[in-house]
Design a protein around this motif. Sequence first.
Motif, PDB file in Angstrom:
ATOM      1  N   HIS A 160       0.829  -1.206   0.000  1.00  0.00           N
ATOM      2  CA  HIS A 160       0.000   0.000   0.000  1.00  0.00           C
ATOM      3  C   HIS A 160       0.866   1.259   0.000  1.00  0.00           C
ATOM      4  O   HIS A 160       0.562   2.234  -0.698  1.00  0.00           O
ATOM      5  N   SER A 161       1.940   1.238   0.775  1.00  0.00           N
ATOM      6  CA  SER A 161       2.830   2.389   0.849  1.00  0.00           C
ATOM      7  C   SER A 161       3.454   2.687  -0.506  1.00  0.00           C
ATOM      8  O   SER A 161       3.477   3.839  -0.964  1.00  0.00           O
ATOM      9  N   LEU A 162       3.960   1.649  -1.182  1.00  0.00           N
ATOM     10  CA  LEU A 162       4.595   1.830  -2.479  1.00  0.00           C
ATOM     11  C   LEU A 162       3.598   2.303  -3.538  1.00  0.00           C
ATOM     12  O   LEU A 162       3.902   3.180  -4.351  1.00  0.00           O
ATOM     13  N   ILE A 163       2.409   1.727  -3.524  1.00  0.00           N
ATOM     14  CA  ILE A 163       1.391   2.114  -4.511  1.00  0.00           C
ATOM     15  C   ILE A 163       0.937   3.549  -4.278  1.00  0.00           C
ATOM     16  O   ILE A 163       0.823   4.347  -5.218  1.00  0.00           O
ATOM     17  N   GLU A 164       0.684   3.915  -3.016  1.00  0.00           N
ATOM     18  CA  GLU A 164       0.242   5.275  -2.702  1.00  0.00           C
ATOM     19  C   GLU A 164       1.306   6.302  -3.073  1.00  0.00           C
ATOM     20  O   GLU A 164       0.994   7.356  -3.640  1.00  0.00           O
ATOM     21  N   GLN A 165       2.569   6.009  -2.757  1.00  0.00           N
ATOM     22  CA  GLN A 165       3.661   6.932  -3.097  1.00  0.00           C
ATOM     23  C   GLN A 165       3.737   7.153  -4.603  1.00  0.00           C
ATOM     24  O   GLN A 165       3.910   8.283  -5.078  1.00  0.00           O
ATOM     25  N   PRO A 174      -7.407   7.675  -9.850  1.00  0.00           N
ATOM     26  CA  PRO A 174      -7.330   6.587 -10.836  1.00  0.00           C
ATOM     27  C   PRO A 174      -8.463   6.607 -11.867  1.00  0.00           C
ATOM     28  O   PRO A 174      -8.249   6.259 -13.025  1.00  0.00           O
ATOM     29  N   GLU A 175      -9.652   7.033 -11.443  1.00  0.00           N
ATOM     30  CA  GLU A 175     -10.774   7.056 -12.389  1.00  0.00           C
ATOM     31  C   GLU A 175     -10.603   8.134 -13.471  1.00  0.00           C
ATOM     32  O   GLU A 175     -11.276   8.111 -14.497  1.00  0.00           O
ATOM     33  N   ARG A 176      -9.665   9.068 -13.233  1.00  0.00           N
ATOM     34  CA  ARG A 176      -9.403  10.119 -14.225  1.00  0.00           C
ATOM     35  C   ARG A 176      -8.087   9.920 -14.962  1.00  0.00           C
ATOM     36  O   ARG A 176      -7.731  10.704 -15.836  1.00  0.00           O
ATOM     37  N   MET A 177      -7.354   8.873 -14.607  1.00  0.00           N
ATOM     38  CA  MET A 177      -6.080   8.609 -15.275  1.00  0.00           C
ATOM     39  C   MET A 177      -6.307   8.085 -16.682  1.00  0.00           C
ATOM     40  O   MET A 177      -7.207   7.287 -16.941  1.00  0.00           O
ATOM     41  N   CYS A 207      -6.253  -0.776  -7.028  1.00  0.00           N
ATOM     42  CA  CYS A 207      -5.997   0.640  -6.771  1.00  0.00           C
ATOM     43  C   CYS A 207      -6.147   1.489  -8.032  1.00  0.00           C
ATOM     44  O   CYS A 207      -6.564   2.651  -7.962  1.00  0.00           O
ATOM     45  N   LEU A 208      -5.809   0.920  -9.184  1.00  0.00           N
ATOM     46  CA  LEU A 208      -5.924   1.656 -10.441  1.00  0.00           C
ATOM     47  C   LEU A 208      -7.295   1.494 -11.087  1.00  0.00           C
ATOM     48  O   LEU A 208      -7.540   2.039 -12.167  1.00  0.00           O
ATOM     49  N   LYS A 209      -8.153   0.722 -10.415  1.00  0.00           N
ATOM     50  CA  LYS A 209      -9.522   0.485 -10.908  1.00  0.00           C
ATOM     51  C   LYS A 209      -9.504  -0.069 -12.335  1.00  0.00           C
ATOM     52  O   LYS A 209     -10.151   0.450 -13.255  1.00  0.00           O
ATOM     53  N   THR A 210      -8.736  -1.145 -12.485  1.00  0.00           N
ATOM     54  CA  THR A 210      -8.657  -1.823 -13.773  1.00  0.00           C
ATOM     55  C   THR A 210      -8.529  -3.319 -13.525  1.00  0.00           C
ATOM     56  O   THR A 210      -8.592  -3.775 -12.370  1.00  0.00           O
TER      57      THR A 210
END
Length: 226
Positions: A160-165, A174-177, A207-210
Amino acid sequence: MGKGKGELLKNFIPIVDFIAGIAGPFCEVVLHDVSNVESSIVAIKNNHISGRQVGGPLTDLGLKLLKEKAYKEKDYLLNYPAKTKDGKVLRSSTFFIKDDNGDIVGMLCVNIDLSGAYAAKRFLEDFIMGINGASKEQSTDTDNKELPEHLTISLEDLMHSLIEQTMAEIDVPPERMSPKEKMWVVHRLSEKGVFMLKGAVAEVAKCLKTSENTIYRYLNKKIDDV
């Protein structure tokens, strides 16, 4: 891990106690077995500093060093800043344990808790400022710097730390990426060694909603292909 490598690491377990005994309770010493990054900690002393336990994972920096094979060009890293999950500021050093072929077997890490030193520094600065009739806000030397290492307690915390960073580097929900932005996040996480961890693909996809298939597709493509 082979028997020879296991024996090599065992030789370092007494050194964990030795260093911690010399440096005292403000020094955490950790021995990592890099053949199992998800449960790499085989010995730890003064773990009240980070809250980690035997069986805990490698750090984000440790994963990155393995991914980049930094150990091939140097034997150790000295005095880099780090931070615990609860905000303690550390000065850390890592020694690479290698076999006769130069392959990495483990990492011996020394983490000095600077919390008390910074508190004393702020007290002295405030005291001196008060004498001079001036006042200003004080901050630690690491408040505004990006730290290379974060000490997490569990595998989930590490992921979680690595993904959030990494997602914070783009600073777009993510929904706007765009697909290219999502692919950049995936490749950046790969550079940090995230996908060496079990369950990372599923967690990144969430986390990236994919989908997980999309994550695998991104990993197999160059960013310019999108």
